[in-house]
Design a protein around this motif. Structure first.
Motif, mmCIF file in Angstrom:
data_model
loop_
_atom_site.group_PDB
_atom_site.id
_atom_site.type_symbol
_atom_site.label_atom_id
_atom_site.label_comp_id
_atom_site.label_asym_id
_atom_site.label_seq_id
_atom_site.Cartn_x
_atom_site.Cartn_y
_atom_site.Cartn_z
ATOM 1 N N ARG A 1 0.863 -1.176 0.000
ATOM 2 C CA ARG A 1 0.000 0.000 0.000
ATOM 3 C C ARG A 1 0.901 1.228 0.000
ATOM 4 N NH1 ARG A 1 -2.613 -3.916 2.466
ATOM 5 N NH2 ARG A 1 -1.856 -3.767 4.560
ATOM 6 N N THR B 1 -0.701 7.811 0.469
ATOM 7 C CA THR B 1 -1.292 8.822 -0.408
ATOM 8 C C THR B 1 -0.912 10.237 0.005
ATOM 9 O OG1 THR B 1 -3.293 9.050 0.937
ATOM 10 C CG2 THR B 1 -3.295 7.343 -0.772
ATOM 11 N N ASN C 1 -2.524 11.671 2.456
ATOM 12 C CA ASN C 1 -3.700 12.081 3.221
ATOM 13 C C ASN C 1 -3.821 11.105 4.382
ATOM 14 O OD1 ASN C 1 -6.539 11.909 4.101
ATOM 15 N ND2 ASN C 1 -6.898 13.447 2.521
ATOM 16 N N ASP D 1 -4.881 7.189 4.269
ATOM 17 C CA ASP D 1 -3.845 6.208 4.588
ATOM 18 C C ASP D 1 -4.263 5.304 5.746
ATOM 19 O OD1 ASP D 1 -2.268 7.165 2.547
ATOM 20 O OD2 ASP D 1 -1.028 8.422 3.847
#
Length: 96
Positions: free
Chosen positions: A35, A38, A40, A44
């Motif tokens: 992952r 991002t 944000n 996240d």
């Protein structure tokens, strides 16, 4: 007559049975899907919650996915609700 020793007959097991008693085909296994952050923190945190599904049986994944989806939808909705910069005045507005 033959002096050959007959081979033992294989033990019959149920179809689909595994000979190792410790074998658990439905045991949860991490997917280890990377992952990428991002930037944000709210998004996240929601994406990090997906790792919770790694420790659950398949029937438990739906609850995690729905929770993440709901959180991401709420985060997107909040972006639409935030006030942006003030709009420039319209050329038709009267200035005092």
């Amino acid at each position: 007559m033959s002096d050959a020793v007959p081979e033992p007959e294989p033990e019959e097991t149920e179809p689909g049975a595994h000979p190792d008693p410790g074998y658990e085909p439905a045991a949860p296994a991490p997917l280890d899907v990377p992952r990428t952050p991002t930037g944000n923190s709210e998004v996240d945190a929601r994406l990090a919650r997906l790792a919770d599904a790694d420790h659950l049986a398949t029937d438990g994944h739906v609850e995690v996915y729905e929770d993440v989806h709901r959180g991401l939808r709420d985060a997107l909705t909040a972006l639409d609700a935030r006030p942006g910069p003030p709009a420039p005045p319209s050329p038709h507005e009267h200035r005092s």
